[in-house]
Design a protein around this motif. Structure first.
Motif, PDB file in Angstrom:
ATOM      1  N   SER A 168     -16.729   6.909 -19.298  1.00  0.00           N
ATOM      2  CA  SER A 168     -18.020   7.168 -18.659  1.00  0.00           C
ATOM      3  C   SER A 168     -17.992   6.868 -17.166  1.00  0.00           C
ATOM      4  O   SER A 168     -19.030   6.928 -16.512  1.00  0.00           O
ATOM      5  CB  SER A 168     -19.109   6.320 -19.317  1.00  0.00           C
ATOM      6  N   ILE A 170     -17.536   4.081 -15.690  1.00  0.00           N
ATOM      7  CA  ILE A 170     -18.209   2.831 -15.314  1.00  0.00           C
ATOM      8  C   ILE A 170     -17.435   2.100 -14.223  1.00  0.00           C
ATOM      9  O   ILE A 170     -18.003   1.355 -13.435  1.00  0.00           O
ATOM     10  CB  ILE A 170     -18.418   1.935 -16.559  1.00  0.00           C
ATOM     11  N   ALA A 175     -23.064   1.351 -12.795  1.00  0.00           N
ATOM     12  CA  ALA A 175     -24.043   1.772 -13.788  1.00  0.00           C
ATOM     13  C   ALA A 175     -24.974   0.609 -14.102  1.00  0.00           C
ATOM     14  O   ALA A 175     -24.540  -0.428 -14.590  1.00  0.00           O
ATOM     15  CB  ALA A 175     -23.339   2.255 -15.047  1.00  0.00           C
ATOM     16  N   ALA A 178     -27.975   2.251 -19.018  1.00  0.00           N
ATOM     17  CA  ALA A 178     -27.242   3.088 -19.968  1.00  0.00           C
ATOM     18  C   ALA A 178     -28.146   3.419 -21.142  1.00  0.00           C
ATOM     19  O   ALA A 178     -29.005   2.617 -21.535  1.00  0.00           O
ATOM     20  CB  ALA A 178     -25.999   2.348 -20.463  1.00  0.00           C
ATOM     21  N   ASP A 245     -27.969   6.076 -15.713  1.00  0.00           N
ATOM     22  CA  ASP A 245     -26.721   6.424 -15.017  1.00  0.00           C
ATOM     23  C   ASP A 245     -25.714   7.046 -15.990  1.00  0.00           C
ATOM     24  O   ASP A 245     -24.989   7.971 -15.635  1.00  0.00           O
ATOM     25  CB  ASP A 245     -26.098   5.158 -14.399  1.00  0.00           C
ATOM     26  N   ILE A 246     -25.666   6.491 -17.185  1.00  0.00           N
ATOM     27  CA  ILE A 246     -24.708   6.963 -18.185  1.00  0.00           C
ATOM     28  C   ILE A 246     -25.403   6.991 -19.553  1.00  0.00           C
ATOM     29  O   ILE A 246     -26.329   6.219 -19.813  1.00  0.00           O
ATOM     30  CB  ILE A 246     -23.457   6.049 -18.264  1.00  0.00           C
ATOM     31  N   ILE A 264     -30.156  11.365 -18.709  1.00  0.00           N
ATOM     32  CA  ILE A 264     -29.381  10.862 -17.561  1.00  0.00           C
ATOM     33  C   ILE A 264     -29.880  11.459 -16.254  1.00  0.00           C
ATOM     34  O   ILE A 264     -30.463  12.535 -16.206  1.00  0.00           O
ATOM     35  CB  ILE A 264     -27.854  11.108 -17.707  1.00  0.00           C
ATOM     36  N   GLY A 268     -25.344  11.988 -13.325  1.00  0.00           N
ATOM     37  CA  GLY A 268     -25.048  10.992 -14.357  1.00  0.00           C
ATOM     38  C   GLY A 268     -23.997  11.549 -15.317  1.00  0.00           C
ATOM     39  O   GLY A 268     -23.630  12.726 -15.247  1.00  0.00           O
ATOM     40  N   THR A 269     -23.532  10.692 -16.218  1.00  0.00           N
ATOM     41  CA  THR A 269     -22.475  11.098 -17.154  1.00  0.00           C
ATOM     42  C   THR A 269     -22.933  10.877 -18.592  1.00  0.00           C
ATOM     43  O   THR A 269     -23.373   9.780 -18.942  1.00  0.00           O
ATOM     44  CB  THR A 269     -21.186  10.282 -16.908  1.00  0.00           C
ATOM     45  N   THR A 271     -21.343  10.781 -22.248  1.00  0.00           N
ATOM     46  CA  THR A 271     -20.077  10.715 -22.975  1.00  0.00           C
ATOM     47  C   THR A 271     -20.357  10.945 -24.460  1.00  0.00           C
ATOM     48  O   THR A 271     -21.203  10.270 -25.043  1.00  0.00           O
ATOM     49  CB  THR A 271     -19.404   9.344 -22.745  1.00  0.00           C
TER      50      THR A 271
END
Ligand SMILES: [Zn+2]
Length: 369
Positions: A168, A170, A175, A178, A245-246, A264, A268-269, A271
């Motif tokens: 992710s 991080i 981050a 979450a 953020d994730i 997000i 942002g990501t 996963t």
């Protein structure tokens, strides 16, 4: 010796089979101590064979019936010629993934994405749900002296979460918030890893009330029921209208994936760790407009087992609450597997009963979401 063997869908038997002979070159023989029953074991029981090959596995040269048990700890009882790192009496956690070493993914260094990925406990006669298992030395990771063996069986699923948190980004992004969608064992493992790695605000989304309570007790900042609460609005309210953020998709349902992606912030990501039976849709327009990252994460890489063991040993990562009950190997079919069949289950049904842990999600949980 006794072994729990998979013969095909709905057919798992506790059998007497031949004990493996002496260790070959570079092999170690292990007496398993604790074994986790994973969602993928249950998936194979209810819907397989899928991960388990019905034809001969290219790495092990073996096929069904195979011995189950890929999340396990144990004690070394014998070492083969050429083994230098491990000794009789050492306690170990098993790193069960098998790879061919020759495909493009392996040559690139991503053995977790191997074309011929296999597992101890899925791809042959070696598995943790037996009295003995013989594996290559490099599949056994030594535990510090005094490390409890039941916790040793949790290293594998926690490393799945550890790898996802690495994926992710991080390390590159600070981050602060979450979002974890789905609080089965893997979602809960992600929660624990995020906490161990210093993420301040962790929002967990889950339909089953017992799991929501567990997520709360494990330190989630907010725990939301997506059927009655607006997850995206709540996350935005917590983040100055930005979004997390994730996010981690651990529910394996379309609505969960949609929530993770919408939840997000720009760039942002998200996963994805879930294993899918159906092909879900991804809102590509949202990905474009938010310049969002969508990342996959599967099992783990070298070094991550050791990182998780260190984090557990130092006390930063404490997964004991994930163990809901322990059962004996010979009771596994009756006590653990049959309870999940027939479906559908009630969302609040007791999901306990593990040979070491736990509370694993199957998709029925989320059908009504
Ligand atoms: Zn490969």
């Amino acid at each position: 010796m006794r072994a729990v063997r998979y013969h095909g869908r709905g057919d798992i038997r506790v059998e007497e089979i031949q004990e493996p002979g002496s260790c070959g070159m570079g092999e170690v023989k292990i007496r398993p101590a604790f074994v986790g029953i994973c969602g993928s074991d249950i998936h194979e029981y209810l819907h397989g064979p899928s991960t388990i090959p019905s034809t001969t596995h290219p790495i092990t040269g073996e096929k069904i019936p195979v011995t189950l048990g890929h999340e396990f700890s144990g004690t070394i009882t014998e070492v083969g010629e050429g083994v230098t790192r491990l000794h009789v009496g050492d306690n170990v956690a098993i790193k069960p993934n098998l790879f061919d070493g020759g495909c493009a993914a392996c040559l690139g260094g991503w053995v977790n994405c191997c074309d011929n990925l296999g597992f101890v406990g899925f791809s042959g006669s070696a598995g943790g749900l037996s009295d003995y298992a013989v594996v290559k030395e490099n599949r056994a990771v030594k535990l510090p002296e005094g490390f409890e063996l039941d916790l040793g069986a949790l290293v594998e699923p926690l490393t799945v979460a550890w790898h996802a948190v690495n994926r992710s980004s991080i390390q590159n992004v600070h981050a602060r918030t979450a979002l974890v969608v789905g609080a089965g064992p893997i979602g809960l493992a992600v929660l624990l890893v995020l906490k161990a790695r210093g993420v301040e605000n962790i929002v967990v989304v889950e339909v089953a009330s017992q799991r929501r309570e567990l997520a709360s007790s494990l330190g989630a900042t907010r725990v939301l029921d997506p059927r009655t609460e607006d997850v995206v609005a709540t996350v935005r309210a917590m983040t100055g209208n930005a979004g997390a953020d994730i996010a981690f998709e651990c529910s394996a349902v379309q609505a969960g994936l949609d929530t993770a992606l919408k939840g997000i912030r720009a760039r942002g990501t998200m996963t994805i760790l879930s294993l899918w039976s159906d092909k879900p849709a991804i809102d590509a327009f949202d990905v474009v407009l938010g310049e969002k990252h969508v990342v996959g994460s599967v099992i783990y890489e070298d070094g991550e087992f050791e990182a998780v063991i260190d984090a557990m040993w130092s006390g930063k990562l404490n997964p004991r609450a994930l163990i809901t009950s322990k059962i004996r190997m010979e009771d596994i079919v009756e006590k653990r597997l049959q309870i999940l069949n027939p479906r559908p289950r009630q969302p609040d049904q007791d999901l306990g009963g593990h040979f070491g842990m736990k509370v694993r999600d199957i998709q029925g949980e989320w059908d009504e979401y």
